[in-house]
Design a protein around this motif. Structure first.
Motif, PDB file in Angstrom:
ATOM      1  N   SER A   1       0.869  -1.144  -0.110  1.00  0.00           N
ATOM      2  CA  SER A   1       0.207   0.036   0.016  1.00  0.00           C
ATOM      3  C   SER A   1       0.975   1.301   0.047  1.00  0.00           C
ATOM      4  O   SER A   1       2.108   1.170  -0.233  1.00  0.00           O
ATOM      5  N   VAL A   2       0.203   2.526   0.267  1.00  0.00           N
ATOM      6  CA  VAL A   2       1.227   3.677   0.162  1.00  0.00           C
ATOM      7  C   VAL A   2       1.474   4.026   1.671  1.00  0.00           C
ATOM      8  O   VAL A   2       0.565   3.806   2.708  1.00  0.00           O
ATOM      9  N   ALA A   3       2.729   4.180   1.959  1.00  0.00           N
ATOM     10  CA  ALA A   3       3.275   4.578   3.120  1.00  0.00           C
ATOM     11  C   ALA A   3       3.263   6.178   3.336  1.00  0.00           C
ATOM     12  O   ALA A   3       3.083   6.821   4.330  1.00  0.00           O
ATOM     13  N   GLU A   4       3.351   6.928   2.241  1.00  0.00           N
ATOM     14  CA  GLU A   4       3.429   8.336   2.455  1.00  0.00           C
ATOM     15  C   GLU A   4       3.033   8.823   0.792  1.00  0.00           C
ATOM     16  O   GLU A   4       3.423   8.523  -0.106  1.00  0.00           O
ATOM     17  N   ALA A   5       2.249  10.030   0.751  1.00  0.00           N
ATOM     18  CA  ALA A   5       2.031  10.784  -0.356  1.00  0.00           C
ATOM     19  C   ALA A   5       2.496  12.009  -0.463  1.00  0.00           C
ATOM     20  O   ALA A   5       2.590  12.715   0.786  1.00  0.00           O
ATOM     21  N   THR A   6       3.129  12.575  -1.549  1.00  0.00           N
ATOM     22  CA  THR A   6       3.820  13.636  -1.530  1.00  0.00           C
ATOM     23  C   THR A   6       3.274  14.266  -2.936  1.00  0.00           C
ATOM     24  O   THR A   6       2.538  13.710  -3.571  1.00  0.00           O
ATOM     25  N   PRO A   7       3.632  15.808  -2.882  1.00  0.00           N
ATOM     26  CA  PRO A   7       3.126  16.461  -4.324  1.00  0.00           C
ATOM     27  C   PRO A   7       3.678  15.620  -5.540  1.00  0.00           C
ATOM     28  O   PRO A   7       2.950  15.884  -6.689  1.00  0.00           O
ATOM     29  N   ASP A   8       4.828  14.842  -5.646  1.00  0.00           N
ATOM     30  CA  ASP A   8       5.522  14.469  -6.779  1.00  0.00           C
ATOM     31  C   ASP A   8       5.076  12.893  -6.968  1.00  0.00           C
ATOM     32  O   ASP A   8       5.461  12.375  -7.890  1.00  0.00           O
ATOM     33  N   GLY A   9       4.764  11.962  -5.900  1.00  0.00           N
ATOM     34  CA  GLY A   9       4.477  10.840  -6.115  1.00  0.00           C
ATOM     35  C   GLY A   9       4.031  10.012  -4.737  1.00  0.00           C
ATOM     36  O   GLY A   9       3.522  10.908  -3.916  1.00  0.00           O
ATOM     37  N   VAL A  10       4.332   8.738  -4.780  1.00  0.00           N
ATOM     38  CA  VAL A  10       3.828   8.061  -3.447  1.00  0.00           C
ATOM     39  C   VAL A  10       4.862   7.118  -2.958  1.00  0.00           C
ATOM     40  O   VAL A  10       5.734   6.611  -3.913  1.00  0.00           O
TER      41      VAL A  10
ATOM     42  N   LEU B   1       5.707   3.741  -1.324  1.00  0.00           N
ATOM     43  CA  LEU B   1       5.021   2.530  -1.221  1.00  0.00           C
ATOM     44  C   LEU B   1       5.709   1.670   0.356  1.00  0.00           C
ATOM     45  O   LEU B   1       6.593   2.068   0.785  1.00  0.00           O
ATOM     46  N   THR B   2       4.748   0.968   0.860  1.00  0.00           N
ATOM     47  CA  THR B   2       5.098   0.258   2.004  1.00  0.00           C
ATOM     48  C   THR B   2       6.292  -0.890   1.797  1.00  0.00           C
ATOM     49  O   THR B   2       7.005  -0.818   2.756  1.00  0.00           O
ATOM     50  N   ASP B   3       6.720  -1.064   0.638  1.00  0.00           N
ATOM     51  CA  ASP B   3       7.771  -1.809   0.549  1.00  0.00           C
ATOM     52  C   ASP B   3       9.376  -0.879   0.355  1.00  0.00           C
ATOM     53  O   ASP B   3      10.188  -1.398  -0.153  1.00  0.00           O
ATOM     54  N   GLY B   4       8.899   0.452   0.248  1.00  0.00           N
ATOM     55  CA  GLY B   4       9.985   1.166   0.117  1.00  0.00           C
ATOM     56  C   GLY B   4      10.261   1.784  -1.055  1.00  0.00           C
ATOM     57  O   GLY B   4      11.125   2.641  -1.287  1.00  0.00           O
ATOM     58  N   GLU B   5       9.496   1.381  -2.067  1.00  0.00           N
ATOM     59  CA  GLU B   5       9.733   1.840  -3.469  1.00  0.00           C
ATOM     60  C   GLU B   5       8.976   3.430  -3.445  1.00  0.00           C
ATOM     61  O   GLU B   5       8.157   3.377  -3.155  1.00  0.00           O
ATOM     62  N   TYR B   6       9.528   4.263  -4.252  1.00  0.00           N
ATOM     63  CA  TYR B   6       8.926   5.464  -4.473  1.00  0.00           C
ATOM     64  C   TYR B   6       8.626   5.518  -5.953  1.00  0.00           C
ATOM     65  O   TYR B   6       9.234   5.287  -6.955  1.00  0.00           O
ATOM     66  N   VAL B   7       7.283   5.840  -6.225  1.00  0.00           N
ATOM     67  CA  VAL B   7       6.593   5.719  -7.607  1.00  0.00           C
ATOM     68  C   VAL B   7       6.310   7.560  -7.974  1.00  0.00           C
ATOM     69  O   VAL B   7       5.494   7.907  -7.170  1.00  0.00           O
ATOM     70  N   PRO B   8       6.921   7.963  -8.786  1.00  0.00           N
ATOM     71  CA  PRO B   8       6.581   9.315  -9.239  1.00  0.00           C
ATOM     72  C   PRO B   8       5.279   9.329  -9.964  1.00  0.00           C
ATOM     73  O   PRO B   8       4.972   8.340 -10.773  1.00  0.00           O
ATOM     74  N   THR B   9       4.420   9.931  -9.349  1.00  0.00           N
ATOM     75  CA  THR B   9       2.857  10.240 -10.110  1.00  0.00           C
ATOM     76  C   THR B   9       2.271  11.398  -9.687  1.00  0.00           C
ATOM     77  O   THR B   9       2.743  12.068  -8.726  1.00  0.00           O
ATOM     78  N   CYS B  10       1.350  11.907 -10.522  1.00  0.00           N
ATOM     79  CA  CYS B  10       0.572  13.060 -10.163  1.00  0.00           C
ATOM     80  C   CYS B  10      -1.135  12.678  -9.824  1.00  0.00           C
ATOM     81  O   CYS B  10      -1.685  13.653  -9.786  1.00  0.00           O
ATOM     82  N   THR B  11      -1.137  11.335  -9.813  1.00  0.00           N
ATOM     83  CA  THR B  11      -2.622  10.845  -9.505  1.00  0.00           C
ATOM     84  C   THR B  11      -2.593   9.506  -8.532  1.00  0.00           C
ATOM     85  O   THR B  11      -1.973   8.476  -8.794  1.00  0.00           O
ATOM     86  N   LEU B  12      -3.427  10.132  -7.514  1.00  0.00           N
ATOM     87  CA  LEU B  12      -3.466   8.908  -6.271  1.00  0.00           C
ATOM     88  C   LEU B  12      -5.076   9.023  -6.257  1.00  0.00           C
ATOM     89  O   LEU B  12      -5.568   9.892  -5.387  1.00  0.00           O
TER      90      LEU B  12
END
Length: 433
Positions: free
Chosen positions: A236-245, A247-258
């Motif tokens: 799932s999502v561990a943190e949302a930021t203005p530029d991405g999210v 994930l709970t596995d540590g990966e950062y995914v750049p995105t503008c849509t959540l």
């Protein structure tokens, strides 16, 4: 002699069908008042098709006054119930306050987005519970694809063309399934877009559609992965930021849509009544009566209705239960005036349908598992039967979508600040509570 007045709060599946059934049973012998924040009944199961541009928003907005003759519709947001003096307070869209006295009261205020304490989610995510949110998501997706096409930086292109959906239940699965088809079609119309739009579906559950039959889950999972949806269970999502999210596995995914589709919770209005609740839902008996208040009934997502088919448990928050509970509440109110006899609520699931877009669907009517075109036929047939109006218009949209190129325009009618995730009603809130 003054007619008894029945006030129904909320026009979702439970409230709408309570009003419709009671109007038929009362035969003009009672005044029926339906209090709702909008003047329409929203057919929620087709919201993903609105977001994907398959069905026009007005098609799933069934007018209350046009389909409930003899029912007085009051547009307003309920904000107080005086159980001792038997009246409901409300605020209308112009900010004016009013009261409705009642002899019988049906509380069917429904549910809102479920919130979790995840940093950044309320600031950067958008829910998917009402018509404004579906219209906003449609425009937002089109806008991101258009901006991705104009971007010179490949990283920006990919970020704008990445769409993250949290929650692999009924709604989230359909949003991701329809969304991938929608953006693939948009890509064909934009040759300068060099990356393929990417949809991600996240959930902490071990499988897609965890609340449904495993065969339906496997069908949905197979269709999603075949289309290229990045399905990640146990994540799932561990943190949302203005530029991405993150994930709970540590990966950062750049995105503008959540898109936040993790489920629903009872409308917070229930907690303000001062009555006993269970899991945030109003406690009622098997006849849908609120203990201690024989003139008050509750049904739908806002009520903790005992599930007599599963002793010790309460009914799930589904449209099937809400619709049937609304009808029973009306019948038991009529029985309280000597018309028929009251009955306890008992309902076995008739099966489920999940529309996956295109020619794909999953269904298990009467526990018979179907996929592909047979499931698609059952799914659309079920929706047409369940809708209280606009059937011809919805059917026409389906035919046009199959025959013509889907229009891809953003009208900009719903700005982002009009659909905050943290709201106190399923639709755009008229005020903060």
């Amino acid at each position: 002699m003054t007619k008894p007045r029945v006030v129904i709060v909320g026009a979702g599946f439970a409230g709408y069908h309570a009003a419709k059934t009671l109007r038929r049973l009362a035969g003009g012998r009672a005044e029926i008042v339906l209090l709702n924040s909008t003047d329409y009944f929203l057919y929620l199961p087709l919201l993903p098709e609105v977001a994907a541009g398959v069905v026009e928003p007005s098609r799933i907005s069934v007018p209350l006054t046009g389909t409930l003759p003899g029912v007085r519709v009051v547009v307003g947001e309920a904000d107080r119930v005086d159980l001792a003096n038997r009246w409901v307070g409300f605020t209308n869209p112009e900010g004016e306050r009013g009261q409705l006295a009642y002899d019988r009261l049906v509380l069917s205020v429904g549910s809102v987005n479920k919130l979790l304490p995840i940093p950044g989610v309320t600031e950067y995510a958008h829910g998917f519970r009402g018509l404004p949110e579906a219209v906003y998501l449609h425009d937002h997706v089109v806008r991101q694809i258009e901006l991705a096409e104009l971007a010179d930086d490949p990283a920006e292109q990919q970020a704008r063309a990445t769409f993250v959906v949290v929650g692999a239940g009924y709604t989230g699965t359909e949003v991701a399934a329809h969304g991938q088809l929608f953006t693939d079609a948009l890509r064909v119309q934009r040759p300068r877009l060099t990356v393929r739009p990417r949809w991600m579906l996240l959930d902490v559950a071990p499988r897609v559609l965890p609340e449904l039959d495993e065969r339906m889950s496997r069908t949905a999972d197979r269709v999603l992965r075949r289309r290229g949806v990045d399905v990640r269970m146990g994540t799932s999502v561990a943190e949302a930021t203005p530029d991405g999210v993150r994930l709970t596995d540590g990966e950062y995914v750049p995105t503008c849509t959540l898109a936040w589709c993790v489920g629903v919770r009872p409308d917070p209005f229930v907690a303000e009544l001062g009555l006993r609740t269970e899991k945030g839902r109003l406690v009622v008996d098997e006849y849908l009566n609120v203990p201690g208040f024989p003139e008050v009934y509750a049904c739908g997502d806002a009520a903790a209705v005992p599930d007599l088919t599963r002793p010790g448990q309460i009914c799930a928050m589904t449209a099937q239960h809400a619709q049937r509970q609304g009808k029973l509440a009306a019948q038991n109110i009529a029985a309280s005036y000597g018309h028929g006899r009251r009955r306890p609520y008992r309902h076995h699931d008739l099966g489920w349908v999940v529309d996956l877009g295109g020619r794909d669907a999953a269904a298990n009517p009467l526990k018979v598992s179907l996929s592909g075109l047979p499931a698609k036929a059952v799914t659309r047939g079920y929706h047409l039967l369940a809708m209280p109006g606009n059937r011809a218009r919805v059917s026409a949209d389906w035919v046009l979508d199959a025959a013509l190129t889907r229009p891809a325009t953003q009208l900009g009618l719903v700005p982002a600040n009009a659909v905050p995730l943290e709201s106190s009603s399923p639709e755009v809130p008229m005020r903060n509570r």
